[in-house]
Design a protein around this motif. Sequence first.
Motif, PDB file in Angstrom:
ATOM      1  N   LYS A  75       0.827  -1.204   0.000  1.00 55.18           N
ATOM      2  CA  LYS A  75       0.000   0.000   0.000  1.00 55.18           C
ATOM      3  C   LYS A  75       0.862   1.253   0.000  1.00 55.18           C
ATOM      4  CE  LYS A  75      -3.661   2.414   2.550  1.00 55.18           C
ATOM      5  NZ  LYS A  75      -2.945   3.719   2.452  1.00 55.18           N
ATOM      6  N   ASP A  76       1.878   1.282   0.860  1.00 51.93           N
ATOM      7  CA  ASP A  76       2.733   2.463   0.949  1.00 51.93           C
ATOM      8  C   ASP A  76       3.501   2.687  -0.347  1.00 51.93           C
ATOM      9  OD1 ASP A  76       1.858   2.804   3.511  1.00 51.93           O
ATOM     10  OD2 ASP A  76       3.641   1.935   4.459  1.00 51.93           O
ATOM     11  N   ALA A  88       2.666   1.677  -3.376  1.00 48.73           N
ATOM     12  CA  ALA A  88       1.724   2.099  -4.416  1.00 48.73           C
ATOM     13  C   ALA A  88       1.404   3.581  -4.267  1.00 48.73           C
ATOM     14  CB  ALA A  88       0.447   1.261  -4.342  1.00 48.73           C
ATOM     15  N   ASP A  89       1.210   4.035  -3.040  1.00 49.45           N
ATOM     16  CA  ASP A  89       0.930   5.462  -2.801  1.00 49.45           C
ATOM     17  C   ASP A  89       2.131   6.321  -3.206  1.00 49.45           C
ATOM     18  OD1 ASP A  89      -1.571   4.836  -1.862  1.00 49.45           O
ATOM     19  OD2 ASP A  89      -1.014   4.936   0.265  1.00 49.45           O
ATOM     20  N   ASP A  90       3.328   5.861  -2.834  1.00 51.60           N
ATOM     21  CA  ASP A  90       4.535   6.633  -3.163  1.00 51.60           C
ATOM     22  C   ASP A  90       4.715   6.773  -4.670  1.00 51.60           C
ATOM     23  OD1 ASP A  90       5.123   6.940  -0.510  1.00 51.60           O
ATOM     24  OD2 ASP A  90       6.620   5.328  -0.436  1.00 51.60           O
ATOM     25  N   GLY A  93       2.273   6.500  -6.891  1.00 50.13           N
ATOM     26  CA  GLY A  93       1.081   7.055  -7.518  1.00 50.13           C
ATOM     27  C   GLY A  93       0.398   6.094  -8.471  1.00 50.13           C
ATOM     28  N   SER A 141      -2.031   2.197  -8.784  1.00 47.96           N
ATOM     29  CA  SER A 141      -2.886   1.255  -8.060  1.00 47.96           C
ATOM     30  C   SER A 141      -2.099  -0.032  -7.817  1.00 47.96           C
ATOM     31  CB  SER A 141      -4.150   0.958  -8.867  1.00 47.96           C
ATOM     32  OG  SER A 141      -3.825   0.317 -10.081  1.00 47.96           O
ATOM     33  N   ARG A 142      -2.672  -0.928  -7.036  1.00 43.73           N
ATOM     34  CA  ARG A 142      -1.955  -2.148  -6.688  1.00 43.73           C
ATOM     35  C   ARG A 142      -1.772  -3.091  -7.878  1.00 43.73           C
ATOM     36  NH1 ARG A 142      -3.650  -3.897  -0.507  1.00 43.73           N
ATOM     37  NH2 ARG A 142      -3.460  -1.815   0.415  1.00 43.73           N
TER      38      ARG A 142
END
Length: 232
Positions: A30-31, A33-35, A37, A39-40
């Motif tokens: 999750k982290d 993917a957020d970093d 930008g 989706s999984r």
Amino acid sequence: MSRTDEVVEAIKEMILDGRLQAGARLPVEKDLADDLGVSRGPLREGVRALVTLGILETRQGDGTYVTSLDPSRLLSSMGFFVDLHADGSAQPFHAVRRLLETESAGLAATRITPDALARAREVLDEVREILGRTPVDHEAFIATDIEFHRIVAENSGNPVLAAFVESLASRTARTRLWRGLHEDGAEERTWHEHDAIWRALEAGNAEAARIRMASHLLGVEEAMRLLPVDKV
């Protein structure tokens, strides 16, 4: 560029700039993917691609890690690429192998350790025993042939060169097996050629080692031109 390609390039950049070191664990999915930008889905596809390339490895229940980034591991996929050209188009790969192994022999002549020289001699002695049996165990002969070339390459002092040689050398096994089965005296000649290479290495004669190795591998290439396409 697709989102998956963006993931691949981003993680590679993190390794190149030092944010991820060899052996480091990637952030949780999750982290990360957020970093990045994304989706999984694309993240997982990108990670799978890097695992295939030997850059990342997944450990069941423990996450994803950067591998040791050892050259032999990173170049292992090249062997598959060579296998895909298992027809007449394989000839250029064997020419590249000859160039690389010729140089590795020259380098090894001034770098090979006494232990490695002794091991190479043991391999040659094993071959003499194999050739003295009836019938000859051609598969065992090929295994010792590959081992001899591996010892030379590993003692070139250049792990990248050794990794390239390893990726290419084992791919000529079918050629050498076919020669042993169909070309009278081929395996005996190979032993003498290897023995000449070993003697150049023992003498520390780099130029002789290069010449002996180049001559030996030219013989393999010439034999390839006579092979049926499905045996190359």
